[in-house]
Design a protein around this motif. Structure first.
Motif, PDB file in Angstrom:
ATOM      1  N   PHE A  45       0.825  -1.207   0.000  1.00 42.12           N
ATOM      2  CA  PHE A  45       0.000   0.000   0.000  1.00 42.12           C
ATOM      3  C   PHE A  45       0.859   1.257   0.000  1.00 42.12           C
ATOM      4  N   GLN A  46       1.943   1.260   0.768  1.00 40.52           N
ATOM      5  CA  GLN A  46       2.829   2.427   0.788  1.00 40.52           C
ATOM      6  C   GLN A  46       3.466   2.648  -0.578  1.00 40.52           C
ATOM      7  N   ALA A  47       3.890   1.563  -1.240  1.00 39.14           N
ATOM      8  CA  ALA A  47       4.460   1.686  -2.581  1.00 39.14           C
ATOM      9  C   ALA A  47       3.427   2.233  -3.555  1.00 39.14           C
ATOM     10  N   ALA A  48       2.197   1.756  -3.458  1.00 46.38           N
ATOM     11  CA  ALA A  48       1.146   2.228  -4.356  1.00 46.38           C
ATOM     12  C   ALA A  48       0.833   3.699  -4.107  1.00 46.38           C
ATOM     13  N   LYS A  49       0.846   4.112  -2.845  1.00 48.82           N
ATOM     14  CA  LYS A  49       0.586   5.520  -2.541  1.00 48.82           C
ATOM     15  C   LYS A  49       1.714   6.410  -3.041  1.00 48.82           C
ATOM     16  N   GLY A  50       2.941   5.974  -2.863  1.00 48.56           N
ATOM     17  CA  GLY A  50       4.078   6.809  -3.229  1.00 48.56           C
ATOM     18  C   GLY A  50       4.409   6.798  -4.710  1.00 48.56           C
ATOM     19  N   GLN A  51       4.196   5.676  -5.384  1.00 47.61           N
ATOM     20  CA  GLN A  51       4.653   5.552  -6.764  1.00 47.61           C
ATOM     21  C   GLN A  51       3.572   5.816  -7.809  1.00 47.61           C
ATOM     22  N   VAL A  52       2.352   5.427  -7.540  1.00 43.88           N
ATOM     23  CA  VAL A  52       1.307   5.553  -8.566  1.00 43.88           C
ATOM     24  C   VAL A  52       0.114   6.389  -8.115  1.00 43.88           C
ATOM     25  N   GLY A  53       0.201   7.017  -6.965  1.00 42.30           N
ATOM     26  CA  GLY A  53      -0.856   7.934  -6.531  1.00 42.30           C
ATOM     27  C   GLY A  53      -2.133   7.269  -6.093  1.00 42.30           C
ATOM     28  N   LEU A  54      -2.029   6.159  -5.382  1.00 35.45           N
ATOM     29  CA  LEU A  54      -3.233   5.475  -4.913  1.00 35.45           C
ATOM     30  C   LEU A  54      -4.088   6.372  -4.021  1.00 35.45           C
ATOM     31  N   ASP A  55      -3.450   7.254  -3.271  1.00 35.85           N
ATOM     32  CA  ASP A  55      -4.202   8.111  -2.355  1.00 35.85           C
ATOM     33  C   ASP A  55      -4.487   9.504  -2.917  1.00 35.85           C
ATOM     34  N   HIS A  56      -4.298   9.708  -4.201  1.00 30.71           N
ATOM     35  CA  HIS A  56      -4.516  11.029  -4.809  1.00 30.71           C
ATOM     36  C   HIS A  56      -5.837  11.071  -5.579  1.00 30.71           C
ATOM     37  N   TYR A  57      -6.895  10.717  -4.936  1.00 30.64           N
ATOM     38  CA  TYR A  57      -8.188  10.746  -5.612  1.00 30.64           C
ATOM     39  C   TYR A  57      -9.091  11.790  -4.965  1.00 30.64           C
ATOM     40  N   GLN A  58      -9.893  12.408  -5.790  1.00 32.46           N
ATOM     41  CA  GLN A  58     -10.893  13.362  -5.325  1.00 32.46           C
ATOM     42  C   GLN A  58     -12.181  13.044  -6.076  1.00 32.46           C
ATOM     43  N   VAL A  59     -12.861  12.038  -5.600  1.00 30.24           N
ATOM     44  CA  VAL A  59     -14.058  11.553  -6.287  1.00 30.24           C
ATOM     45  C   VAL A  59     -15.257  11.664  -5.359  1.00 30.24           C
ATOM     46  N   ARG A  60     -16.437  11.603  -5.954  1.00 29.91           N
ATOM     47  CA  ARG A  60     -17.659  11.745  -5.167  1.00 29.91           C
ATOM     48  C   ARG A  60     -18.529  10.494  -5.176  1.00 29.91           C
ATOM     49  N   ASN A  61     -18.262   9.556  -6.051  1.00 32.53           N
ATOM     50  CA  ASN A  61     -19.086   8.352  -6.028  1.00 32.53           C
ATOM     51  C   ASN A  61     -18.214   7.106  -6.152  1.00 32.53           C
ATOM     52  N   TRP A  62     -18.820   5.964  -5.908  1.00 26.98           N
ATOM     53  CA  TRP A  62     -18.101   4.713  -5.847  1.00 26.98           C
ATOM     54  C   TRP A  62     -17.497   4.336  -7.194  1.00 26.98           C
ATOM     55  N   THR A  63     -18.191   4.563  -8.278  1.00 31.19           N
ATOM     56  CA  THR A  63     -17.690   4.185  -9.601  1.00 31.19           C
ATOM     57  C   THR A  63     -16.393   4.914  -9.919  1.00 31.19           C
ATOM     58  N   SER A  64     -16.331   6.190  -9.652  1.00 30.58           N
ATOM     59  CA  SER A  64     -15.107   6.953  -9.909  1.00 30.58           C
ATOM     60  C   SER A  64     -13.969   6.473  -9.017  1.00 30.58           C
ATOM     61  N   TRP A  65     -14.272   6.220  -7.756  1.00 32.64           N
ATOM     62  CA  TRP A  65     -13.245   5.722  -6.840  1.00 32.64           C
ATOM     63  C   TRP A  65     -12.721   4.382  -7.317  1.00 32.64           C
ATOM     64  N   HIS A  66     -13.610   3.497  -7.726  1.00 30.29           N
ATOM     65  CA  HIS A  66     -13.229   2.169  -8.201  1.00 30.29           C
ATOM     66  C   HIS A  66     -12.343   2.264  -9.444  1.00 30.29           C
ATOM     67  N   ARG A  67     -12.669   3.145 -10.359  1.00 29.87           N
ATOM     68  CA  ARG A  67     -11.845   3.323 -11.563  1.00 29.87           C
ATOM     69  C   ARG A  67     -10.452   3.830 -11.207  1.00 29.87           C
ATOM     70  N   HIS A  68     -10.382   4.791 -10.292  1.00 27.00           N
ATOM     71  CA  HIS A  68      -9.079   5.333  -9.898  1.00 27.00           C
ATOM     72  C   HIS A  68      -8.209   4.253  -9.247  1.00 27.00           C
ATOM     73  N   ILE A  69      -8.774   3.522  -8.311  1.00 22.95           N
ATOM     74  CA  ILE A  69      -8.033   2.481  -7.605  1.00 22.95           C
ATOM     75  C   ILE A  69      -7.589   1.393  -8.579  1.00 22.95           C
ATOM     76  N   THR A  70      -8.456   1.012  -9.492  1.00 22.59           N
ATOM     77  CA  THR A  70      -8.121  -0.021 -10.473  1.00 22.59           C
ATOM     78  C   THR A  70      -6.962   0.419 -11.355  1.00 22.59           C
ATOM     79  N   LEU A  71      -7.003   1.644 -11.855  1.00 22.73           N
ATOM     80  CA  LEU A  71      -5.909   2.134 -12.704  1.00 22.73           C
ATOM     81  C   LEU A  71      -4.605   2.272 -11.932  1.00 22.73           C
ATOM     82  N   ALA A  72      -4.682   2.722 -10.685  1.00 23.02           N
ATOM     83  CA  ALA A  72      -3.470   2.857  -9.875  1.00 23.02           C
ATOM     84  C   ALA A  72      -2.841   1.490  -9.613  1.00 23.02           C
TER      85      ALA A  72
END
Length: 125
Positions: A12-39
């Motif tokens: 999780f730390q590698a994903a946050k630091g390298q691919v921006g896993l924690d850099h999302y600003q979404v309002r619904n589940w579908t957008s969050w799911h897409r961001h996490i999947t791409l990261a």
């Protein structure tokens, strides 16, 4: 069980630091799911490239690699090289590759020094 949890936390730390896993600003589940999947897909790609570049030799911390060979390519190094390829900097490709080689050689020297110091600190018994 604690060891398994530690490896998951490192991922999780590698994903946050390298691919921006924690850099999302979404309002619904579908957008969050897409961001996490791409990261996670981006991290899997970087990890696969790093694993493909690793030499097929066992790593023994008590007998580090000899010589001035650089360390193998890491996920952060591959990410940095890909960013430079797609967003060209003001430096030439030859200078970039020279910098990468120098940096990895420097890291290999630091690793050897660390292992040497750790092997002298270990109690013999």
């Amino acid at each position: 069980m604690a060891g398994v949890r530690w490896s998951v936390e490192e991922c999780f730390q590698a994903a946050k630091g390298q691919v921006g896993l924690d850099h999302y600003q979404v309002r619904n589940w579908t957008s969050w799911h897409r961001h996490i999947t791409l990261a996670m897909l981006a991290l899997a790609f970087l990890a696969a490239v790093a694993a493909d570049q690793a030499p097929n030799r066992p790593i023994d911390p008590h007998h580090p690699a000899r010589g001035s060979d650089p360390i193998t390519l890491t996920v952060p190094e591959i990410r940095h090289l890909l960013i430079v390829v797609f967003i060209p900097p003001a430096v030439t490709a030859a200078r970039l590759l020279h910098w990468s080689d120098w940096r990895r050689r420097h890291q290999a020297t630091a690793r050897r020094s660390h292992y040497r110091r750790r092997s002298t600190d270990e109690p013999t018994g």
